[in-house]
Design a protein around this motif. Sequence first.
Motif, PDB file in Angstrom:
ATOM      1  N   ASN A 183     -10.992   0.534 -10.602  1.00 17.14           N
ATOM      2  CA  ASN A 183     -12.214   0.766  -9.847  1.00 17.14           C
ATOM      3  C   ASN A 183     -12.418  -0.170  -8.660  1.00 17.14           C
ATOM      4  N   ASN A 184     -11.895  -1.396  -8.751  1.00 18.09           N
ATOM      5  CA  ASN A 184     -12.149  -2.342  -7.658  1.00 18.09           C
ATOM      6  C   ASN A 184     -10.914  -2.566  -6.810  1.00 18.09           C
ATOM      7  N   ILE A 185     -10.160  -1.530  -6.607  1.00 14.34           N
ATOM      8  CA  ILE A 185      -8.964  -1.626  -5.763  1.00 14.34           C
ATOM      9  C   ILE A 185      -9.368  -1.979  -4.341  1.00 14.34           C
ATOM     10  N   ALA A 186      -8.603  -2.854  -3.715  1.00 14.29           N
ATOM     11  CA  ALA A 186      -8.893  -3.293  -2.351  1.00 14.29           C
ATOM     12  C   ALA A 186      -8.168  -2.420  -1.339  1.00 14.29           C
ATOM     13  N   THR A 187      -8.625  -2.481  -0.113  1.00 13.99           N
ATOM     14  CA  THR A 187      -8.096  -1.615   0.940  1.00 13.99           C
ATOM     15  C   THR A 187      -6.595  -1.756   1.113  1.00 13.99           C
ATOM     16  N   ASN A 188      -6.077  -2.956   1.002  1.00  7.96           N
ATOM     17  CA  ASN A 188      -4.652  -3.185   1.243  1.00  7.96           C
ATOM     18  C   ASN A 188      -3.786  -3.018  -0.007  1.00  7.96           C
ATOM     19  N   ASP A 189      -4.400  -2.774  -1.130  1.00  9.23           N
ATOM     20  CA  ASP A 189      -3.645  -2.716  -2.381  1.00  9.23           C
ATOM     21  C   ASP A 189      -2.780  -1.467  -2.490  1.00  9.23           C
ATOM     22  N   TYR A 190      -1.595  -1.659  -3.029  1.00  7.73           N
ATOM     23  CA  TYR A 190      -0.735  -0.558  -3.431  1.00  7.73           C
ATOM     24  C   TYR A 190      -0.818  -0.391  -4.952  1.00  7.73           C
ATOM     25  N   ILE A 191      -0.435   0.771  -5.415  1.00  7.68           N
ATOM     26  CA  ILE A 191      -0.410   1.052  -6.841  1.00  7.68           C
ATOM     27  C   ILE A 191       1.058   1.203  -7.249  1.00  7.68           C
ATOM     28  N   THR A 192       1.462   0.403  -8.215  1.00  7.22           N
ATOM     29  CA  THR A 192       2.852   0.391  -8.629  1.00  7.22           C
ATOM     30  C   THR A 192       2.953   0.606 -10.135  1.00  7.22           C
ATOM     31  N   TRP A 193       3.936   1.382 -10.540  1.00  6.90           N
ATOM     32  CA  TRP A 193       4.165   1.630 -11.963  1.00  6.90           C
ATOM     33  C   TRP A 193       5.536   1.087 -12.363  1.00  6.90           C
ATOM     34  N   TYR A 194       5.541   0.449 -13.530  1.00  8.44           N
ATOM     35  CA  TYR A 194       6.769  -0.087 -14.093  1.00  8.44           C
ATOM     36  C   TYR A 194       6.990   0.480 -15.494  1.00  8.44           C
ATOM     37  N   GLN A 195       8.250   0.517 -15.876  1.00 16.06           N
ATOM     38  CA  GLN A 195       8.664   0.966 -17.205  1.00 16.06           C
ATOM     39  C   GLN A 195       9.371  -0.190 -17.891  1.00 16.06           C
ATOM     40  N   GLN A 196       9.087  -0.390 -19.161  1.00 16.69           N
ATOM     41  CA  GLN A 196       9.762  -1.452 -19.887  1.00 16.69           C
ATOM     42  C   GLN A 196      10.260  -0.963 -21.235  1.00 16.69           C
ATOM     43  N   PHE A 197      11.563  -1.170 -21.464  1.00 11.56           N
ATOM     44  CA  PHE A 197      12.169  -0.895 -22.759  1.00 11.56           C
ATOM     45  C   PHE A 197      12.193  -2.187 -23.559  1.00 11.56           C
ATOM     46  N   PRO A 198      12.268  -2.083 -24.874  1.00 11.52           N
ATOM     47  CA  PRO A 198      12.326  -3.296 -25.703  1.00 11.52           C
ATOM     48  C   PRO A 198      13.465  -4.207 -25.293  1.00 11.52           C
ATOM     49  N   SER A 199      13.180  -5.487 -25.247  1.00 11.65           N
ATOM     50  CA  SER A 199      14.171  -6.524 -24.939  1.00 11.65           C
ATOM     51  C   SER A 199      14.721  -6.431 -23.521  1.00 11.65           C
ATOM     52  N   GLN A 200      14.001  -5.770 -22.643  1.00 13.73           N
ATOM     53  CA  GLN A 200      14.406  -5.705 -21.247  1.00 13.73           C
ATOM     54  C   GLN A 200      13.235  -6.066 -20.343  1.00 13.73           C
ATOM     55  N   GLY A 201      13.575  -6.451 -19.105  1.00 12.85           N
ATOM     56  CA  GLY A 201      12.532  -6.687 -18.129  1.00 12.85           C
ATOM     57  C   GLY A 201      11.980  -5.379 -17.597  1.00 12.85           C
ATOM     58  N   PRO A 202      10.757  -5.390 -17.081  1.00 13.62           N
ATOM     59  CA  PRO A 202      10.190  -4.172 -16.503  1.00 13.62           C
ATOM     60  C   PRO A 202      11.045  -3.658 -15.351  1.00 13.62           C
ATOM     61  N   ARG A 203      11.024  -2.345 -15.207  1.00 13.86           N
ATOM     62  CA  ARG A 203      11.794  -1.706 -14.154  1.00 13.86           C
ATOM     63  C   ARG A 203      10.868  -0.864 -13.293  1.00 13.86           C
ATOM     64  N   PHE A 204      10.989  -0.985 -11.993  1.00 11.61           N
ATOM     65  CA  PHE A 204      10.155  -0.251 -11.047  1.00 11.61           C
ATOM     66  C   PHE A 204      10.372   1.252 -11.202  1.00 11.61           C
ATOM     67  N   ILE A 205       9.257   2.002 -11.223  1.00  9.45           N
ATOM     68  CA  ILE A 205       9.358   3.466 -11.260  1.00  9.45           C
ATOM     69  C   ILE A 205       8.947   4.057  -9.929  1.00  9.45           C
ATOM     70  N   ILE A 206       7.734   3.736  -9.490  1.00 11.34           N
ATOM     71  CA  ILE A 206       7.200   4.393  -8.313  1.00 11.34           C
ATOM     72  C   ILE A 206       6.040   3.584  -7.759  1.00 11.34           C
ATOM     73  N   GLN A 207       5.819   3.732  -6.468  1.00 12.18           N
ATOM     74  CA  GLN A 207       4.714   3.024  -5.814  1.00 12.18           C
ATOM     75  C   GLN A 207       4.074   3.958  -4.800  1.00 12.18           C
ATOM     76  N   GLY A 208       2.741   3.832  -4.656  1.00 10.97           N
ATOM     77  CA  GLY A 208       2.060   4.654  -3.675  1.00 10.97           C
ATOM     78  C   GLY A 208       0.806   3.989  -3.160  1.00 10.97           C
ATOM     79  N   TYR A 209       0.284   4.546  -2.075  1.00  9.20           N
ATOM     80  CA  TYR A 209      -0.967   4.046  -1.509  1.00  9.20           C
ATOM     81  C   TYR A 209      -2.066   5.099  -1.615  1.00  9.20           C
ATOM     82  N   LYS A 210      -1.734   6.328  -1.262  1.00  7.86           N
ATOM     83  CA  LYS A 210      -2.705   7.412  -1.378  1.00  7.86           C
ATOM     84  C   LYS A 210      -1.968   8.735  -1.516  1.00  7.86           C
ATOM     85  N   THR A 211      -2.692   9.743  -1.852  1.00  8.17           N
ATOM     86  CA  THR A 211      -2.238  11.134  -2.062  1.00  8.17           C
ATOM     87  C   THR A 211      -1.149  11.192  -3.120  1.00  8.17           C
ATOM     88  N   LYS A 212      -0.006  11.750  -2.767  1.00  7.54           N
ATOM     89  CA  LYS A 212       1.033  11.981  -3.769  1.00  7.54           C
ATOM     90  C   LYS A 212       2.361  11.407  -3.309  1.00  7.54           C
TER      91      LYS A 212
END
Lengths: 110, 111
Positions: free
Chosen positions: A25-54
Amino acid sequence: LAKTTQPISMDSYEGQEVNITCSHNNIATNDYITWYQQFPSQGPRFIIQGYKTKVTNEVASLFIPADRKSSTLSLPRVSLSDTAVYYCLVGVWGTDKLIFGTGTRLQVFP
Amino acid sequence: DAGITQSPRHKVTETGTPVTLRCHQTENHRYMYWYRQDPGHGLRLIHYSYGVKDTDKGEVSDGYSVSRSKTEDFLLTLESATSSQTSVYFCAISDEDTEAFFGQGTRLTVV
């Protein structure tokens, strides 16, 4: 720092589409939205990033409404190997101290 | 995979001893981060660096110190390890306008 809220867990079956929604709810104007995936015993892995729309890549789609107060990660036709924890983050790497929430644990059943 | 290596991958140490974890990158990225992850929790930021000799505290920095004397290395030190610092530690790197890449983690056990 924008705080995010996600469901703690979700269940699905192979071949189904999975949508995980994140509230920020309090996202700032310059903020991006990023999603990560993590499997057990591994570091998170980047999936996708966006700013607006799709945004779509070979792995997932990210839907962001006009007010940017939420976002939805869409995984088409999940398989057993998609069983993992998915994290939504809001901010800008390098500029912000990006904080992970507790994530959404997705369990895919055969 | 991004060129990021954590060492050691596993370590068992005794309470009260100093411990240093190393994160090494070959990507020449500006920003480096240390997170810890405990069972049932997400990742919590310990410290991060925005350049050589430039570091700042994260949300759980008590009991930890860091140093970055060159771009490629970010060291995390537990001056006097405690059992509450038993955790999996992840290092991450990022650069201007890029996402972060994470290492494979270091599993630290303090007995």
